[in-house]
Write an enzyme that holds these catalytic residues in place. Sequence first.
Site, PDB file in Angstrom:
ATOM      1  CE1 TYR A   1     -15.065 -75.999  20.735  1.00 58.03           C
ATOM      2  CE2 TYR A   1     -13.329 -77.445  21.483  1.00 58.03           C
ATOM      3  CZ  TYR A   1     -13.821 -76.544  20.573  1.00 58.03           C
ATOM      4  OH  TYR A   1     -13.050 -76.205  19.494  1.00 58.03           O
TER       5      TYR A   1
ATOM      6  CG  ASN B   1      -2.138 -80.131  17.644  1.00 59.17           C
ATOM      7  OD1 ASN B   1      -3.349 -80.071  17.848  1.00 59.17           O
ATOM      8  ND2 ASN B   1      -1.299 -79.241  18.130  1.00 59.17           N
TER       9      ASN B   1
ATOM     10  NE  ARG C   1       0.897 -63.994  11.819  1.00 52.54           N
ATOM     11  CZ  ARG C   1       0.393 -64.912  12.636  1.00 52.54           C
ATOM     12  NH1 ARG C   1       1.093 -65.356  13.637  1.00 52.54           N
ATOM     13  NH2 ARG C   1      -0.826 -65.415  12.424  1.00 52.54           N
TER      14      ARG C   1
ATOM     15  CG  MET D   1      -9.245 -70.785  17.730  1.00 53.04           C
ATOM     16  SD  MET D   1      -7.657 -71.025  16.918  1.00 53.04           S
ATOM     17  CE  MET D   1      -7.050 -69.364  16.782  1.00 53.04           C
TER      18      MET D   1
END
Lengths: 377, 377
Positions: free
Chosen positions: A58, A157, A208, A277
């Site tokens: 960033y 968040n 996963r 991400m």
Amino acid sequence: MVKPEWGRAAIYTQHGNPQDVIKVYDFKLEALPEDKILIENFVAPINPSDVNVVQGVYPLPKDRTEFTVKSNSAEGGVEKLVGTIGGNESIGRVLEIGSKVASISQQNFAVGDWVMFMSSPVASAWTTHTHVSPNEVIVLKNTHGLSPTQIASIKVNASTAYRMLLDIVKLEKGDYVIQNGANSGVGQIIIQLAKRWGYHTVNVVRGRENFDQLESFLKGLGADIVVKEEDLESPEVVALLADKPVRLALDCVCGPQAMKMVKHLKPEGVIATYGGMSKQPMPASAPILIFKDITFKGYWVSKWYKKNTPAKWLEMWDDIMTMMEKGELKEQVTTPINWFSGSGSSEKPLDIQEVQNAVTSTFTSGRKEIFVFTNNY
Amino acid sequence: MVKPEWGRAAIYTQHGNPQDVIKVYDFKLEALPEDKILIENFVAPINPSDVNVVQGVYPLPKDRTEFTVKSNSAEGGVEKLVGTIGGNESIGRVLEIGSKVASISQQNFAVGDWVMFMSSPVASAWTTHTHVSPNEVIVLKNTHGLSPTQIASIKVNASTAYRMLLDIVKLEKGDYVIQNGANSGVGQIIIQLAKRWGYHTVNVVRGRENFDQLESFLKGLGADIVVKEEDLESPEVVALLADKPVRLALDCVCGPQAMKMVKHLKPEGVIATYGGMSKQPMPASAPILIFKDITFKGYWVSKWYKKNTPAKWLEMWDDIMTMMEKGELKEQVTTPINWFSGSGSSEKPLDIQEVQNAVTSTFTSGRKEIFVFTNNY
């Protein structure tokens, strides 16, 4: 609440992966300037965006400070260090107030008050102690009996989730929101707030081993649909979502993966990227822009804070904390990384090498972790 | 205004580059169905988007029709052909009106009325004659004494320019708009309308031998700054635009080239893509979306037409035609490609092979061309 001689902080002197560049130091707590406040932090979460800041992904201004630190070499002694304390979010309390603070701040500070860091864009939160200007923190007079861990993730968040559901498109009851990183801290709050406000969620996570367990957990929070990222283009998922009014995609991944959500958006839908991400851009094509009329936007809650008054921040946080107090909103699940041993008045700092090891492994664990500096609150 | 036995049209039977797949045919004008109108076209422009439709780049439904055509083989005779007439824009006049049209349409059609095609998304405009449903055309009762060539580019290019300046962001006087393809039909109108409405324009074109000449031409229309695409990232251009309030980028290219304009947008700026000549997507990255807060949108004037009433269309067109009539707005510069020889009552169709050759070379010329089917208006 005794002011110690040394604080302990996670500091980086250059950008890189946090496990490589973040080092824990004991640093000298200098005399408090008269226009500042000494804060003792209870906890500080580790957010994906914090990692991106340390990596230098960033383009944020660097806030570098000189510290006097205990040398980690065999000879001991002290040395000078210029670096940046990581992290952007913490909950702490006022330990000491500079003599001029009352005359320069509109906030009414008292020793013992709980405070939330608000310096932007980087708050230097991963430290047991820090000097701050009065305008860098907000006093939380009403914490609804919540623990520091519950409150700590509200600023980034929970507020990101809250605002994104309200600010980007006008959602109607019954509308669907699709999100990736659905198991993230933000993702967990989005699921719960959407459910509460009458929207449905399609939750994308990477495949996963324990997928079924994760699916159960997210459905327990209120998720309607949980999908593996690799199944997003399967005929089953395409058919499942074909008739659903999917109006908003919330994206913390960016890149080609995020475009798989765009395919499920209805025409005139919006994708809002709040994290990157994948470190890859989204390929926004002319047909998707022109004919499907999809809008690509970003969302950064820091900007909302800048454009709104602290009274508005407190109003939102109070709403979130009230829901938490009533058990209507669960805080994100985090794993504590303790920087001390014992509890209450018997707690003492862990050996600095132990803390360093814990901090380093934290950044490769893949779990949502929260630094716990003290349980004595 | 005699109804002929044969019309002539540019038809494709498969997608591909227009110079390869567009063939000119003489086709039998069947008896007029009672719910349709026979139109004789004067002119039809060739827009970049028409080329993209023929190429199959745009995911539009195919409107395939069976034609009885004169065989182009040595033996002559007729054959059946299933294909699509190209083009999306034309100006023509009513030649014959089906007996039921008056009872099914709210428009008042008379033989000789000028009409604009409005069937969407593909209007099958590249033909001397065509049968249309009454709702596929708009009667233009007041054409302000303009020629068909002047009016022909209003529906797509002039209206796209007009609406994009009004609909995407709220521009203030003194704001800057940056656009690529600035020498295009839309680009020329954007320059003039922006100037008229108090905005400045930064006009990006590809480098070329006669750049100075093009720059003079665009500045003559009212362009403030003309820049070669390859110079967009030069220190001179960066410095020149650094203090300019560039709020809106209008993009007909898409792809990485368009991103060079995004760098000049101020934070919270918007890039609106209305064409995809590069056939590449724009790489929208998380930092550009989140921190620079750039919004990526598409613009398709067809959608504006769909969402607004014909009364609104006519109001806009009347504004544009009034400006043209007063000499305040120049229509886009086009090169006529004649499908006939002579003029007025002495005109007769050119040999079909000559027309085919002219049409084929049109698509590789790089000029803005307009098919002229008749000068007898």
